[in-house]
Design a protein around this motif. Structure first.
Motif, PDB file in Angstrom:
ATOM      1  N   LEU B  55       0.916  -1.209  -0.025  1.00 36.15           N
ATOM      2  CA  LEU B  55       0.014   0.009  -0.015  1.00 36.15           C
ATOM      3  C   LEU B  55       0.908   1.274   0.047  1.00 36.15           C
ATOM      4  O   LEU B  55       0.487   2.290  -0.484  1.00 36.15           O
ATOM      5  N   ASN B  56       1.742   1.173   0.848  1.00 35.35           N
ATOM      6  CA  ASN B  56       2.624   2.407   0.741  1.00 35.35           C
ATOM      7  C   ASN B  56       3.503   2.693  -0.589  1.00 35.35           C
ATOM      8  O   ASN B  56       3.806   3.950  -0.848  1.00 35.35           O
ATOM      9  N   ALA B  57       3.942   1.408  -1.231  1.00 33.52           N
ATOM     10  CA  ALA B  57       4.532   1.532  -2.401  1.00 33.52           C
ATOM     11  C   ALA B  57       3.464   2.159  -3.408  1.00 33.52           C
ATOM     12  O   ALA B  57       4.043   3.044  -4.406  1.00 33.52           O
ATOM     13  N   TYR B  58       2.394   1.858  -3.587  1.00 32.00           N
ATOM     14  CA  TYR B  58       1.240   2.308  -4.294  1.00 32.00           C
ATOM     15  C   TYR B  58       0.998   3.865  -4.065  1.00 32.00           C
ATOM     16  O   TYR B  58       0.960   4.679  -4.876  1.00 32.00           O
ATOM     17  N   GLY B  59       0.853   4.282  -2.787  1.00 32.01           N
ATOM     18  CA  GLY B  59       0.871   5.768  -2.334  1.00 32.01           C
ATOM     19  C   GLY B  59       1.975   6.436  -2.860  1.00 32.01           C
ATOM     20  O   GLY B  59       2.002   7.509  -3.487  1.00 32.01           O
ATOM     21  N   HIS B  60       3.269   5.606  -2.611  1.00 31.44           N
ATOM     22  CA  HIS B  60       4.415   6.524  -3.301  1.00 31.44           C
ATOM     23  C   HIS B  60       4.553   6.682  -4.830  1.00 31.44           C
ATOM     24  O   HIS B  60       4.965   7.760  -5.194  1.00 31.44           O
ATOM     25  N   LEU B  61       3.991   5.683  -5.581  1.00 27.62           N
ATOM     26  CA  LEU B  61       3.942   5.700  -7.023  1.00 27.62           C
ATOM     27  C   LEU B  61       2.841   7.117  -7.371  1.00 27.62           C
ATOM     28  O   LEU B  61       3.245   7.654  -8.171  1.00 27.62           O
ATOM     29  N   LEU B  62       1.818   7.186  -6.713  1.00 21.94           N
ATOM     30  CA  LEU B  62       1.005   8.226  -7.058  1.00 21.94           C
ATOM     31  C   LEU B  62       1.564   9.712  -6.856  1.00 21.94           C
ATOM     32  O   LEU B  62       1.365  10.524  -7.775  1.00 21.94           O
ATOM     33  N   PHE B 135      -6.760  12.214   5.242  1.00 19.17           N
ATOM     34  CA  PHE B 135      -5.912  10.991   4.956  1.00 19.17           C
ATOM     35  C   PHE B 135      -5.025  11.688   3.914  1.00 19.17           C
ATOM     36  O   PHE B 135      -3.825  11.250   3.717  1.00 19.17           O
ATOM     37  N   THR B 136      -5.291  12.907   3.405  1.00 17.61           N
ATOM     38  CA  THR B 136      -4.178  13.676   2.303  1.00 17.61           C
ATOM     39  C   THR B 136      -3.274  14.569   2.882  1.00 17.61           C
ATOM     40  O   THR B 136      -2.173  14.561   2.799  1.00 17.61           O
ATOM     41  N   ASP B 150       3.324   7.236   5.140  1.00 17.77           N
ATOM     42  CA  ASP B 150       2.741   6.023   5.710  1.00 17.77           C
ATOM     43  C   ASP B 150       1.637   6.031   5.786  1.00 17.77           C
ATOM     44  O   ASP B 150       0.872   5.906   6.570  1.00 17.77           O
ATOM     45  N   VAL B 151       1.079   5.369   4.422  1.00 15.53           N
ATOM     46  CA  VAL B 151      -0.404   5.419   4.073  1.00 15.53           C
ATOM     47  C   VAL B 151      -1.130   4.461   5.103  1.00 15.53           C
ATOM     48  O   VAL B 151      -1.957   4.618   5.482  1.00 15.53           O
TER      49      VAL B 151
END
Lengths: 259, 229
Positions: B55-62, B135-136, B150-151
């Motif tokens: 999930l954190n990798a996905y958040g980082h990707l965005l 959350f944002t 840290d999503v």
């Protein structure tokens, strides 16, 4: 059977209106709603009171003159039935019926249960016609029309312009009426040449009359005595969006409501 | 004798945006964009079940999208503004269209969802604003420290506050109610209807809305039950 009619009484658009309760004895179950009002009006006339004003003409469910709200439903509780065709056997002895006129800004109040539906005429004038060549009558069936197309058009052409769709709509939208006319004429080859101008013109007039917006909820179709399907509204929207993009001329000019 | 009183007087033309039909078409298109966003967002969120790293990798990707992310945010903001403006103007027009109401009015065919769009919409908008701050931006994050990046941790800490989860579940359920009408209504507004397909579409709209609600609310429920921690 005995019924109580709770009827909206208002002399004219400027007067203050109110509900008045009228007990009606000896209601025959075979009477229509309008005949029930006829009976009531005769007793009112004998008593020297003002009879209840309501609109009617053919009493066969095909002219579109009659119509008012009965217990909160346009044309009463029966499906696909106009007020004149609604028989009293659908009610129980001792029932109280609330009769109220169609309520919409575009339908200017006249008297008691009568409203002026001229706004519909304006919408028709804005494009509810097809142009034909004069001269000799053409041979029959020179323009072939597919069965499905003919059926779609015919279903939409069943609209009698009674105004129940506007009355039943929480937004007082005339989308079902306008959609029915646009579908009736626009799907046929005879109506094709004016299809886009018709959609632009009729939609503009519908908006100029200050009818509300369509929220696609389906109350109109359920109240419609001719069971016009919601599909006609989609047809109107499709013609309107296509015409809006492809338009080359100026936008059509609607007429001022009430004129 | 003057006939000015009986001759029709021309009014000004009705433009696409001025017509109720045009506004509804704008609402359909913007609604469709938001529906696609909500679906994609849910699929992204469900990666929480794959653990913090995913999930954190996905958040980082965005976040690494940079300008593209800001373009997407701009499009979404414009979409919401158009949808909201059209709603307000149509609601005002509707109020004008029936100045005198009925003493009694029955609903015989319409769904509860379709009649409450004017309520579910603004509540969902209020939730979206809260959700972005939660959350944002991290401006509202009760009972826990918001950690940028840290999503996973933020989601778990955020939903462990029971009233935040309850508000989330209520808002997402209302979103589902809104979508159950909106998904099928948008086709009707742009002129796509068919007697054979429209009833199926209505059914599909309810099913899709239910899947979206379940997908979203499974996360706070899992956090509260301790399945995701």
């Amino acid at each position: 059977m005995k019924l109580t009619l709770k009827i909206w009484r208002q002399k004219n658009v400027d007067a203050k209106g109110a509900f008045v309760r009228y007990p009606v004895d000896d209601v025959d179950p075979e009477m229509s709603m309008l005949e029930c009002l006829d009976v009531l009006n005769e007793t009112l006339i004998l008593k020297g009171e003002e009879p209840v004003a309501f609109e009617h003409d053919c009493r066969e469910g095909i002219c579109g003159s009659c119509g008012f709200m009965i217990n909160g439903e346009a044309h009463g509780p029966e499906k696909a039935t106009t007020t004149c065709q609604l028989t009293m056997r659908h009610f129980k002895d001792g029932d109280e019926l609330t009769l109220e006129p169609w309520r919409a800004k575009a339908f200017v109040f006249v008297k008691d249960l009568v409203v002026n539906r001229r706004a519909f005429d304006h919408i028709i004038e804005a494009g509810g016609y097809v142009s034909v060549s004069t001269g000799q009558a053409p041979d029959g069936n020179t323009i072939l029309v597919g069965k499905e197309v003919a059926d779609t058009s015919m279903d939409a052409a069943a609209c009698i312009g009674c105004g129940a769709c506007v009355a039943a709509c929480p937004n007082a939208s005339a989308a079902l009426f306008t959609g029915a006319k646009i579908t009736h004429l626009g799907t046929l080859p005879q109506g094709e040449p004016e299809r886009e101008r018709r959609a632009l013109g009729m939609v503009a007039q519908m908006n100029a009359e200050e009818f509300g917006s369509c929220t696609n909820i389906g109350e109109c179709s359920a109240a419609c005595p001719k069971e016009i399907p919601l599909e006609v509204i989609a047809n109107m929207n499709r013609d309107y969006v296509c015409a809006s993009f492809r338009r080359r001329d100026d936008l059509p000019t609607p007429v001022t409501p009430g004129s | 004798m003057s006939n000015a009183g009986v001759l029709p007087q021309p009014a000004s033309p009705v433009t696409f945006w001025q017509s109720t039909n045009g506004k509804k078409i704008v609402m359909a298109v913007t609604g469709c964009i938001m529906f696609l966003f909500v679906t994609g967002h849910m699929l992204g969120n469900l990666q929480i079940y794959d653990g913090p790293a995913r999930l954190n990798a996905y958040g980082h990707l965005l976040h690494s999208l940079g300008e593209i992310l800001w373009i997407i945010r701009g499009v979404m903001a414009l979409t919401i503004i158009l949808h909201f403006t059209a709603t307000i103007q149509l609601a005002l027009a509707t109020n004008r269209a029936r100045p005198v109401g009925y003493s009694r009015k029955e609903s015989i065919n319409s769904s509860y969802a379709s009649r409450t769009m004017y309520w579910s919409g603004p509540i969902v908008l209020a939730f979206v604003i809260f959700h972005l701050l939660h959350f944002t931006v991290g401006a509202i994050h009760p009972h826990a420290q918001f950690v940028e990046g840290d999503v996973y941790g933020n989601v778990v800490a955020g939903f462990q506050v029971w009233y935040v989860s309850v508000w989330y579940i209520i808002a997402v359920s209302l979103l589902g109610l809104h979508l159950s009408h909106g998904i099928s209504s948008m086709f009707q507004s742009v002129g796509l209807a068919h007697p054979r397909i429209s009833p199926l579409l209505k059914f599909a709209a309810n099913a899709i809305a239910a899947v979206i609600v379940l997908g979203y609310i499974s996360i706070p429920i899992s956090v509260l039950l301790g399945i995701v921690k």
